[in-house]
Write an enzyme that holds these catalytic residues in place. Structure first.
Site, PDB file in Angstrom:
ATOM      1  N   CYS A   7       5.574   5.908  33.935  1.00 51.77           N
ATOM      2  CA  CYS A   7       5.497   6.178  35.356  1.00 51.77           C
ATOM      3  C   CYS A   7       6.267   7.220  36.044  1.00 51.77           C
ATOM      4  O   CYS A   7       5.622   8.280  36.433  1.00 51.77           O
ATOM      5  CB  CYS A   7       6.293   4.561  35.907  1.00 51.77           C
ATOM      6  SG  CYS A   7       5.427   3.097  35.584  1.00 51.77           S
ATOM      7  N   ARG A   8       7.600   7.330  35.962  1.00 53.98           N
ATOM      8  CA  ARG A   8       8.366   8.248  36.574  1.00 53.98           C
ATOM      9  C   ARG A   8       8.241   9.842  35.932  1.00 53.98           C
ATOM     10  O   ARG A   8       7.857  10.707  36.511  1.00 53.98           O
ATOM     11  CB  ARG A   8      10.169   7.983  36.634  1.00 53.98           C
ATOM     12  CG  ARG A   8      10.102   6.816  37.495  1.00 53.98           C
ATOM     13  CD  ARG A   8      11.463   6.373  37.557  1.00 53.98           C
ATOM     14  NE  ARG A   8      11.585   5.650  36.113  1.00 53.98           N
ATOM     15  CZ  ARG A   8      12.890   5.316  35.628  1.00 53.98           C
ATOM     16  NH1 ARG A   8      13.784   5.579  36.532  1.00 53.98           N
ATOM     17  NH2 ARG A   8      12.903   4.810  34.472  1.00 53.98           N
ATOM     18  N   SER A   9       8.505   9.689  34.757  1.00 52.49           N
ATOM     19  CA  SER A   9       8.469  11.248  34.106  1.00 52.49           C
ATOM     20  C   SER A   9       7.050  11.799  33.854  1.00 52.49           C
ATOM     21  O   SER A   9       6.798  12.960  34.278  1.00 52.49           O
ATOM     22  CB  SER A   9       9.038  11.275  32.675  1.00 52.49           C
ATOM     23  OG  SER A   9       8.397  10.465  31.772  1.00 52.49           O
ATOM     24  N   ASN A  58       8.303   6.556  29.998  1.00 54.65           N
ATOM     25  CA  ASN A  58       7.200   7.625  29.839  1.00 54.65           C
ATOM     26  C   ASN A  58       5.841   7.393  30.277  1.00 54.65           C
ATOM     27  O   ASN A  58       4.979   7.833  29.999  1.00 54.65           O
ATOM     28  CB  ASN A  58       7.269   8.130  28.385  1.00 54.65           C
ATOM     29  CG  ASN A  58       6.533   9.642  28.348  1.00 54.65           C
ATOM     30  OD1 ASN A  58       6.292  10.127  27.473  1.00 54.65           O
ATOM     31  ND2 ASN A  58       6.735  10.378  29.504  1.00 54.65           N
ATOM     32  N   ASP A  95      13.241   3.199  39.207  1.00 53.66           N
ATOM     33  CA  ASP A  95      11.840   2.401  38.336  1.00 53.66           C
ATOM     34  C   ASP A  95      10.816   1.715  39.149  1.00 53.66           C
ATOM     35  O   ASP A  95      11.364   0.923  39.785  1.00 53.66           O
ATOM     36  CB  ASP A  95      12.563   1.842  37.211  1.00 53.66           C
ATOM     37  CG  ASP A  95      11.429   1.532  36.055  1.00 53.66           C
ATOM     38  OD1 ASP A  95      10.483   1.685  36.390  1.00 53.66           O
ATOM     39  OD2 ASP A  95      12.252   1.004  35.079  1.00 53.66           O
ATOM     40  N   CYS A 107      12.157   9.798  31.253  1.00 51.60           N
ATOM     41  CA  CYS A 107      12.372   8.429  31.814  1.00 51.60           C
ATOM     42  C   CYS A 107      12.679   7.349  30.776  1.00 51.60           C
ATOM     43  O   CYS A 107      12.829   7.692  29.741  1.00 51.60           O
ATOM     44  CB  CYS A 107      11.302   8.149  33.019  1.00 51.60           C
ATOM     45  SG  CYS A 107       9.986   7.869  32.394  1.00 51.60           S
TER      46      CYS A 107
HETATM   47  P1  4NP Z   1       9.118   4.543  33.630  1.00 52.66           P
HETATM   48  O1  4NP Z   1       9.041   3.134  33.801  1.00 52.66           O
HETATM   49  O2  4NP Z   1      10.411   4.582  33.003  1.00 52.66           O
HETATM   50  O3  4NP Z   1       9.229   5.271  34.865  1.00 52.66           O
HETATM   51  O4  4NP Z   1       8.020   5.032  32.646  1.00 52.66           O
HETATM   52  C1  4NP Z   1       9.008   1.975  33.051  1.00 52.66           C
HETATM   53  C2  4NP Z   1       7.879   1.773  32.248  1.00 52.66           C
HETATM   54  C3  4NP Z   1       7.964   0.733  31.286  1.00 52.66           C
HETATM   55  C4  4NP Z   1       9.027   0.070  31.049  1.00 52.66           C
HETATM   56  C5  4NP Z   1      10.264   0.489  31.581  1.00 52.66           C
HETATM   57  C6  4NP Z   1      10.303   1.308  32.432  1.00 52.66           C
HETATM   58  N1  4NP Z   1       8.963  -1.232  30.149  1.00 52.66           N
HETATM   59  O5  4NP Z   1      10.141  -1.586  29.900  1.00 52.66           O
HETATM   60  O6  4NP Z   1       7.919  -1.347  29.331  1.00 52.66           O
END
Ligand code: 4NP
Length: 158
Positions: free
Chosen positions: A13-15, A11, A125, A8
């Site tokens: 939340c989703r992945s 790294n 997200d 994702c």
């Molecule tokens: P993820 O979510 O891609 O599912 O881990 C996010 C977590 C943090 C950020 C973006 C997406 N960020 O911009 O910090």
């Protein structure tokens, strides 16, 4: 060995959620010695951090522990080391495509291609939203994990 990488943006939340759910499924099916799972993010902001506490809490409510995971950034070598690279959304997919060495992009898929019945292409997200977003991610990831494992079992005769 079949190597599977979930990707994702952050790294956190989703992945890692997909990593934890798929790893749990693989263990339950007795395939932990055959299928190796990892996750990474296309962005560098959270390198070395554990998964978001909301993602950990939501997974824990379904009996899945993410506490050992630490964020890392994707690298072009991932296209050598992993047989399946699963992007959570189109942006991740396109960023990965730009990173892929020539002739290796066949390993790259949108994760939800393995859950056609969901009728959506992307895992949204949940980072800037509430707890419901994390539950929705888990629902989608559980469905796609079953589809991915079915596919791997068929292709690799497991
Ligand atoms: P993820 O979510 O891609 O599912 O881990 C996010 C977590 C943090 C950020 C973006 C997406 N960020 O911009 O910090």
């Amino acid at each position: 060995m079949v190597n599977v990488l979930f990707v994702c943006l952050g790294n956190i939340c989703r992945s890692p959620t997909a990593h934890g759910v798929f790893r749990h499924l693989v263990r339950t099916e007795g395939l932990a010695e055959t299928i190796h799972t990892d996750c990474a993010g296309t962005g560098a902001w959270h390198i070395g951090e554990p998964p978001d506490s909301r993602a950990q809490a939501a997974a824990r409510r379904r009996g899945i522990n993410l506490s050992d995971l630490r964020a890392r950034q994707t690298r072009s070598r991932d296209f050598v080391d992993y047989d399946y690279i699963l992007a959570m959304d189109r942006r991740n997919h396109d960023d990965l495509l730009a990173l892929a060495p020539k002739g290796r992009d066949g390993r790259l898929h949108l994760f939800l291609d393995f859950a056609p019945k969901l009728g959506c292409a992307e895992v949204p997200d949940p980072y800037y939203g509430g707890d419901a977003g994390f539950e929705r991610v888990l629902d989608m990831v559980e469905t796609a994990s079953l589809g991915l494992l079915d596919h791997i079992r068929r292709i690799h005769d497991l």
